[in-house]
Design a protein around this motif. Structure first.
Motif, PDB file in Angstrom:
ATOM      1  N   HIS A 194       0.838  -1.201   0.000  1.00 24.95           N
ATOM      2  CA  HIS A 194       0.000   0.000   0.000  1.00 24.95           C
ATOM      3  C   HIS A 194       0.876   1.255   0.000  1.00 24.95           C
ATOM      4  N   VAL A 195       1.888   1.269   0.860  1.00 24.58           N
ATOM      5  CA  VAL A 195       2.768   2.443   0.945  1.00 24.58           C
ATOM      6  C   VAL A 195       3.644   2.568  -0.297  1.00 24.58           C
ATOM      7  N   ASN A 196       4.202   1.455  -0.766  1.00 18.96           N
ATOM      8  CA  ASN A 196       5.227   1.517  -1.811  1.00 18.96           C
ATOM      9  C   ASN A 196       4.671   1.569  -3.229  1.00 18.96           C
ATOM     10  N   ILE A 197       3.585   0.860  -3.474  1.00 19.26           N
ATOM     11  CA  ILE A 197       3.098   0.815  -4.865  1.00 19.26           C
ATOM     12  C   ILE A 197       1.613   1.141  -4.988  1.00 19.26           C
ATOM     13  N   GLY A 198       1.024   1.640  -3.900  1.00 18.37           N
ATOM     14  CA  GLY A 198      -0.349   2.139  -3.969  1.00 18.37           C
ATOM     15  C   GLY A 198      -1.430   1.084  -3.993  1.00 18.37           C
ATOM     16  N   ALA A 199      -1.122  -0.180  -3.652  1.00 20.67           N
ATOM     17  CA  ALA A 199      -2.131  -1.236  -3.649  1.00 20.67           C
ATOM     18  C   ALA A 199      -3.041  -1.067  -2.427  1.00 20.67           C
ATOM     19  N   ASP A 200      -4.344  -1.208  -2.624  1.00 22.72           N
ATOM     20  CA  ASP A 200      -5.326  -1.015  -1.560  1.00 22.72           C
ATOM     21  C   ASP A 200      -5.514  -2.321  -0.795  1.00 22.72           C
ATOM     22  N   PRO A 201      -5.140  -2.375   0.508  1.00 23.08           N
ATOM     23  CA  PRO A 201      -5.286  -3.626   1.270  1.00 23.08           C
ATOM     24  C   PRO A 201      -6.727  -4.112   1.347  1.00 23.08           C
ATOM     25  N   ALA A 202      -7.681  -3.185   1.547  1.00 24.27           N
ATOM     26  CA  ALA A 202      -9.088  -3.584   1.653  1.00 24.27           C
ATOM     27  C   ALA A 202      -9.580  -4.181   0.339  1.00 24.27           C
ATOM     28  N   GLU A 203      -9.150  -3.594  -0.771  1.00 21.55           N
ATOM     29  CA  GLU A 203      -9.538  -4.132  -2.079  1.00 21.55           C
ATOM     30  C   GLU A 203      -8.961  -5.524  -2.278  1.00 21.55           C
ATOM     31  N   ALA A 204      -7.691  -5.707  -1.893  1.00 17.21           N
ATOM     32  CA  ALA A 204      -7.068  -7.023  -2.033  1.00 17.21           C
ATOM     33  C   ALA A 204      -7.804  -8.056  -1.192  1.00 17.21           C
ATOM     34  N   LEU A 205      -8.138  -7.704   0.060  1.00 18.86           N
ATOM     35  CA  LEU A 205      -8.858  -8.634   0.925  1.00 18.86           C
ATOM     36  C   LEU A 205     -10.238  -8.960   0.351  1.00 18.86           C
ATOM     37  N   GLY A 206     -10.883  -7.950  -0.242  1.00 17.26           N
ATOM     38  CA  GLY A 206     -12.212  -8.166  -0.807  1.00 17.26           C
ATOM     39  C   GLY A 206     -12.214  -9.100  -1.995  1.00 17.26           C
ATOM     40  N   GLU A 207     -11.073  -9.217  -2.683  1.00 21.40           N
ATOM     41  CA  GLU A 207     -10.989 -10.067  -3.866  1.00 21.40           C
ATOM     42  C   GLU A 207     -10.471 -11.471  -3.562  1.00 21.40           C
ATOM     43  N   LEU A 208     -10.012 -11.707  -2.324  1.00 22.71           N
ATOM     44  CA  LEU A 208      -9.408 -12.995  -1.992  1.00 22.71           C
ATOM     45  C   LEU A 208     -10.452 -14.094  -1.847  1.00 22.71           C
ATOM     46  N   PRO A 209     -10.083 -15.335  -2.178  1.00 22.25           N
ATOM     47  CA  PRO A 209     -10.927 -16.477  -1.822  1.00 22.25           C
ATOM     48  C   PRO A 209     -10.698 -16.814  -0.350  1.00 22.25           C
ATOM     49  N   LEU A 210     -11.512 -16.264   0.521  1.00 20.48           N
ATOM     50  CA  LEU A 210     -11.256 -16.367   1.953  1.00 20.48           C
ATOM     51  C   LEU A 210     -11.216 -17.812   2.438  1.00 20.48           C
ATOM     52  N   GLU A 211     -11.931 -18.695   1.749  1.00 19.69           N
ATOM     53  CA  GLU A 211     -11.934 -20.092   2.173  1.00 19.69           C
ATOM     54  C   GLU A 211     -10.592 -20.773   1.944  1.00 19.69           C
ATOM     55  N   ALA A 212      -9.685 -20.120   1.187  1.00 19.59           N
ATOM     56  CA  ALA A 212      -8.382 -20.721   0.878  1.00 19.59           C
ATOM     57  C   ALA A 212      -7.308 -20.333   1.887  1.00 19.59           C
ATOM     58  N   ILE A 213      -7.608 -19.446   2.825  1.00 19.24           N
ATOM     59  CA  ILE A 213      -6.583 -18.967   3.751  1.00 19.24           C
ATOM     60  C   ILE A 213      -6.159 -20.079   4.696  1.00 19.24           C
ATOM     61  N   ALA A 214      -4.847 -20.340   4.737  1.00 17.45           N
ATOM     62  CA  ALA A 214      -4.285 -21.331   5.663  1.00 17.45           C
ATOM     63  C   ALA A 214      -3.929 -20.681   6.991  1.00 17.45           C
ATOM     64  N   TYR A 215      -3.256 -19.541   6.918  1.00 20.48           N
ATOM     65  CA  TYR A 215      -2.982 -18.749   8.119  1.00 20.48           C
ATOM     66  C   TYR A 215      -2.490 -17.377   7.708  1.00 20.48           C
ATOM     67  N   VAL A 216      -2.164 -16.555   8.713  1.00 19.97           N
ATOM     68  CA  VAL A 216      -1.849 -15.141   8.490  1.00 19.97           C
ATOM     69  C   VAL A 216      -0.531 -14.802   9.165  1.00 19.97           C
ATOM     70  N   HIS A 217       0.301 -14.027   8.472  1.00 18.06           N
ATOM     71  CA  HIS A 217       1.537 -13.475   9.033  1.00 18.06           C
ATOM     72  C   HIS A 217       1.312 -12.027   9.459  1.00 18.06           C
ATOM     73  N   VAL A 218       1.953 -11.654  10.550  1.00 24.19           N
ATOM     74  CA  VAL A 218       1.948 -10.275  11.032  1.00 24.19           C
ATOM     75  C   VAL A 218       3.384  -9.914  11.384  1.00 24.19           C
ATOM     76  N   ALA A 219       3.852  -8.732  10.947  1.00 21.09           N
ATOM     77  CA  ALA A 219       5.236  -8.338  11.210  1.00 21.09           C
ATOM     78  C   ALA A 219       5.358  -6.824  11.214  1.00 21.09           C
ATOM     79  N   GLY A 220       6.496  -6.355  11.684  1.00 22.12           N
ATOM     80  CA  GLY A 220       6.764  -4.930  11.735  1.00 22.12           C
ATOM     81  C   GLY A 220       7.732  -4.476  10.658  1.00 22.12           C
ATOM     82  N   GLY A 221       7.888  -3.179  10.540  1.00 18.14           N
ATOM     83  CA  GLY A 221       8.805  -2.585   9.578  1.00 18.14           C
ATOM     84  C   GLY A 221       9.003  -1.120   9.907  1.00 18.14           C
ATOM     85  N   PHE A 222       9.540  -0.359   8.950  1.00 16.69           N
ATOM     86  CA  PHE A 222       9.761   1.075   9.174  1.00 16.69           C
ATOM     87  C   PHE A 222       9.705   1.807   7.841  1.00 16.69           C
TER      88      PHE A 222
END
Length: 441
Positions: free
Chosen positions: A184-212
């Motif tokens: 989102h910050v680097n190339i302007g991709a919308d996280p909400a739009e990406a989540l809305g287009e995902l096949p949610l039933e295919a999610i195995a798990y989620v990563h969470v991490a930090g940065g700067f």
């Protein structure tokens, strides 16, 4: 496949803290850092307690133009079996380019680089994922990566690309919400739009991490606390579906156990907020079973070659000083190139920790100067040897200017460059020293 729960990335530096951490249901370990016959005692103890361990690969390069290497696939399969894992994970990325397919030098990125979201790249990725699925003893999940650069003329959004990949192959998805924020910050991709287009039933798990963030660029460092925007994306995802597992990644600059526990708790809170906001049924969850995908045709040689040429051109610009390919942001490519060189220096320092000791403060500038003219082609251990050999043959630099440094560096190189370590027996060492004296005369 069972639900995973809340986890943390297992690293040797925080092994003790992870073992003592309350409420940890599972851990993830970098596959390439594990040896099936000599698993770390900490991981074995966690397994004995019923903690699930998932191997996470970083070098397969499923998004590359070549078909997956059978040796790397076999190694990933071995680790899954040794750990009794319910699944394995890798990345939607390319990590090497060149070679026979493009009749160009083989180059290693030492990093996960983005795949162009085009039909050609999707065809190749789908076939590579199918090859991997057939070779692995457990289900595969693939992760969206963070990007500093965007490919020109892309044909699909990130969400569409991931949806088609899952639909055509049946592969599960490892969704990294920190990477969605990075993009989102680097190339302007919308996280909400990406989540809305995902096949949610295919999610195995989620990563969470930090940065700067620096100069308008977000760096997915895995070495900083998880920022609020990343937790907000996690909450958004959890409002749409109950993720089977959520895991905190931390790779460097490790804080104390208390701070790690607080970050894990913040992740639990973000998921709970999302579930409370859910508009769907309270028990809605990501599915652990996927319908069999339709049969797909193999990507033909011409498609692989086109993708290979494009990836080789980009990687050459990043690590070999070649001109930037048309359509790329040259400034952003420069940021990525410097980041790759810096990471390369850091990893070589870990693989060969004697080099920074021998060279002192001269190590990093000397390595960065070497990296500008010497792309990596055979992994970090070979890179360390090539760097030392380059210093020893140079007319200037720390090895040429300091006899003590040169002597230590030469001994280090000789010890590691042969097929076996040099003998420590006094007679053999005396013979080597005599030979050196005679050669100097």
């Amino acid at each position: 496949m069972r639900r995973l729960g809340t986890g943390i990335g297992w690293r040797p530096e925080i092994a003790d803290a992870v073992e003592r951490m309350p409420g940890i249901d599972w851990v993830e370990a970098v596959s390439e850092n594990l040896c099936p016959g000599h698993l770390p005692e900490s991981l074995l103890r966690l397994r004995e307690r019923g903690v699930t361990v998932v191997p996470h690969g970083v070098s397969l390069g499923l998004g590359g133009a070549e078909r997956p290497d059978t040796g790397r696939l076999a190694a990933l399969a071995d680790r899954a079996e040794a750990l009794g894992s319910p699944l394995v994970t890798e990345h939607i990325a390319f990590v090497r380019a060149g070679g026979a397919l493009t009749a160009s030098p083989h180059l290693e990125a030492g990093h996960l680089l983005p795949v162009p979201r085009t039909r050609d790249a999707l065809d190749v990725l789908c076939e590579n994922v199918r090859i991997a699925q057939d070779a692995l003893p457990v289900p595969l999940a693939v992760e969206n990566i963070a990007a500093l650069v965007a490919w020109p003329d892309e044909e699909l959004t990130e969400g569409q690309f991931l949806y088609e990949l899952a639909d055509r192959t049946g592969v599960r998805l490892l969704i990294d919400v920190a990477n969605l924020h990075t993009n989102h910050v680097n190339i302007g991709a919308d996280p909400a739009e990406a989540l809305g287009e995902l096949p949610l039933e295919a999610i195995a798990y989620v990563h969470v991490a930090g940065g700067f963030e620096r100069d308008g660029v977000w760096h997915d460092s895995h070495a900083h606390p998880v920022p609020p925007p990343v937790l907000d994306i996690l909450t958004d995802l959890a409002s749409r579906v109950a993720p089977p597992g959520v895991l905190l990644e931390r790779d460097e600059n490790f804080p104390g156990a208390g701070e790690l526990e607080a970050e894990v708790e913040a992740i639990r809170d973000a998921v709970a907020r999302g579930r409370a906001q859910s508009d769907g049924p309270a028990d809605r969850e990501a599915s652990v079973a996927r319908a069999a995908p339709p049969e797909a045709n193999a990507a033909d040689h011409a498609v692989r070659q086109r993708l290979g040429l494009a990836q080789a051109a980009l990687l050459s610009a990043l690590v070999a000083g070649a001109p930037a390919p048309e359509g790329f942001d040259r400034v952003r490519l420069g940021v990525q190139a410097r980041a790759l060189a810096g990471k390369r220096a850091d990893v070589v320092a870990k693989v060969a920790p004697e080099l920074p000791v021998i060279l002192g403060t001269a190590y990093r500038p000397a390595f960065l100067a070497y990296a500008r003219g010497c792309p990596m082609g055979a992994g970090y251990r070979r890179d360390a040897l090539d760097f030392a050999e380059r210093l020893l043959s140079a007319d200037a630099g720390p090895a040429a200017e300091d006899a003590g440094v040169r002597r230590e560096l030469r001994e280090w190189w000789l010890e590691r460059s042969g097929p076996v370590p040099r003998s420590r027996r006094p007679g053999v060492r005396w013979a080597r020293a005599t030979r050196r004296v005679l050669l100097r005369r």
